[in-house]
Design a protein around this motif. Structure first.
Motif, PDB file in Angstrom:
ATOM      1  N   PHE A  95       0.832  -1.205   0.000  1.00 55.01           N
ATOM      2  CA  PHE A  95       0.000   0.000   0.000  1.00 55.01           C
ATOM      3  C   PHE A  95       0.866   1.254   0.000  1.00 55.01           C
ATOM      4  O   PHE A  95       0.539   2.234  -0.666  1.00 55.01           O
ATOM      5  N   LEU A  96       1.996   1.217   0.704  1.00 54.22           N
ATOM      6  CA  LEU A  96       2.917   2.361   0.684  1.00 54.22           C
ATOM      7  C   LEU A  96       3.442   2.585  -0.732  1.00 54.22           C
ATOM      8  O   LEU A  96       3.503   3.722  -1.213  1.00 54.22           O
ATOM      9  N   GLY A  97       3.794   1.520  -1.421  1.00 51.37           N
ATOM     10  CA  GLY A  97       4.235   1.652  -2.811  1.00 51.37           C
ATOM     11  C   GLY A  97       3.153   2.244  -3.689  1.00 51.37           C
ATOM     12  O   GLY A  97       3.412   3.068  -4.573  1.00 51.37           O
ATOM     13  N   ALA A  98       1.903   1.845  -3.454  1.00 50.58           N
ATOM     14  CA  ALA A  98       0.782   2.389  -4.233  1.00 50.58           C
ATOM     15  C   ALA A  98       0.578   3.875  -3.931  1.00 50.58           C
ATOM     16  O   ALA A  98       0.270   4.656  -4.836  1.00 50.58           O
ATOM     17  N   VAL A 117       2.561   3.634   6.255  1.00 51.41           N
ATOM     18  CA  VAL A 117       1.318   2.870   6.315  1.00 51.41           C
ATOM     19  C   VAL A 117       1.428   1.869   7.458  1.00 51.41           C
ATOM     20  O   VAL A 117       2.358   1.074   7.514  1.00 51.41           O
ATOM     21  N   HIS A 118       0.472   1.954   8.364  1.00 48.98           N
ATOM     22  CA  HIS A 118       0.364   1.024   9.483  1.00 48.98           C
ATOM     23  C   HIS A 118      -0.812   0.097   9.167  1.00 48.98           C
ATOM     24  O   HIS A 118      -1.901   0.568   8.845  1.00 48.98           O
ATOM     25  N   GLU A 139      -7.325  -3.016   8.993  1.00 57.07           N
ATOM     26  CA  GLU A 139      -7.371  -1.555   9.060  1.00 57.07           C
ATOM     27  C   GLU A 139      -6.057  -1.023   8.514  1.00 57.07           C
ATOM     28  O   GLU A 139      -4.988  -1.471   8.933  1.00 57.07           O
ATOM     29  N   LEU A 140      -6.146  -0.093   7.584  1.00 56.99           N
ATOM     30  CA  LEU A 140      -4.961   0.597   7.079  1.00 56.99           C
ATOM     31  C   LEU A 140      -4.980   2.006   7.648  1.00 56.99           C
ATOM     32  O   LEU A 140      -5.979   2.715   7.519  1.00 56.99           O
ATOM     33  N   LEU A 141      -3.904   2.415   8.274  1.00 57.21           N
ATOM     34  CA  LEU A 141      -3.777   3.755   8.830  1.00 57.21           C
ATOM     35  C   LEU A 141      -2.659   4.457   8.072  1.00 57.21           C
ATOM     36  O   LEU A 141      -1.507   4.030   8.121  1.00 57.21           O
ATOM     37  N   VAL A 142      -2.999   5.505   7.353  1.00 57.60           N
ATOM     38  CA  VAL A 142      -2.024   6.217   6.526  1.00 57.60           C
ATOM     39  C   VAL A 142      -1.565   7.452   7.283  1.00 57.60           C
ATOM     40  O   VAL A 142      -2.370   8.301   7.661  1.00 57.60           O
ATOM     41  N   GLU A 143      -0.277   7.544   7.486  1.00 55.28           N
ATOM     42  CA  GLU A 143       0.338   8.673   8.191  1.00 55.28           C
ATOM     43  C   GLU A 143       1.155   9.492   7.194  1.00 55.28           C
ATOM     44  O   GLU A 143       1.807   8.930   6.318  1.00 55.28           O
ATOM     45  N   ILE A 151      -4.831   8.741  -1.474  1.00 52.85           N
ATOM     46  CA  ILE A 151      -5.126   7.523  -0.709  1.00 52.85           C
ATOM     47  C   ILE A 151      -6.143   6.665  -1.471  1.00 52.85           C
ATOM     48  O   ILE A 151      -5.988   5.451  -1.571  1.00 52.85           O
ATOM     49  N   SER A 152      -7.160   7.297  -2.032  1.00 51.02           N
ATOM     50  CA  SER A 152      -8.166   6.566  -2.806  1.00 51.02           C
ATOM     51  C   SER A 152      -7.544   5.915  -4.041  1.00 51.02           C
ATOM     52  O   SER A 152      -7.832   4.755  -4.360  1.00 51.02           O
TER      53      SER A 152
END
Length: 175
Positions: A95-98, A117-118, A139-143, A151-152
């Motif tokens: 998800f971080l790569g995305a 990304v947590h 749950e994805l938590l984006v910091e 994010i979408s």
């Protein structure tokens, strides 16, 4: 909580048919699925030994091997990694790569550079009493990224997110 026979019993098509028959007609539609026409990378893993406390090995550019452990909260020793931890690590990395790709496409690379990304993966019993075994919630938590459009876009692009949203092809075969 210890694994039970119910955990090991596969869901039969009869069970699935009963479940689907109870759904309203509009919810009985088949879920879309993303099929791949080719592959850019292939990973292989092998698990053996006492199930969730056995060993798992993966080949590839950087071979990995772990002795797995059932978490303490699930009645295990908790002295090694578990599948949920490995899944959380893979999902957060992907998800971080995305996010970084989506930020680069939006000419906002600094957002991608600052992002973290947590991922929390929860293992638990399904609410539906007719489903045996366990289920997952993620749950994805984006910091470091406040841009909802990035994010979408990352969520639309990430293969892990796509797997949950659209489904993936899974083939179970005998070796």
């Amino acid at each position: 909580m210890y694994p039970t026979q119910a955990l090991c019993r596969p869901l039969t098509s009869r069970v699935m048919a009963r479940r689907c028959a109870r759904l309203p007609r509009q919810l009985q539609q088949k879920r879309s699925m993303i099929a791949i026409k080719d592959h850019l990378y292939f990973a292989k893993a092998t698990a053996e030994g006492p199930g969730r406390s056995g060993t798992v090995k993966s080949n590839g550019d950087h071979p990995l091997q772990f002795t797995m452990s059932l978490p303490r909260a699930a009645g295990g020793k908790g002295d090694g990694p578990n599948p949920e931890q490995l899944f959380a690590m893979g999902y957060s990395s992907c998800f971080l790569g995305a996010i970084q790709l989506a930020a680069a496409r939006a000419n906002k690379m600094e957002i991608g550079d600052m992002a973290k990304v947590h991922t929390n993966v929860f293992l638990g019993h399904p609410e539906d009493p007719n489903i045996d075994g366990f289920g997952l919630r993620v749950e994805l938590l984006v910091e470091g990224c406040d841009d909802d459009s990035i994010i979408s876009a990352a969520n639309d692009f990430c293969p892990y997110s796509r797997a949950f949203q659209h489904g993936i092809e899974v083939q179970v075969k005998k070796a």
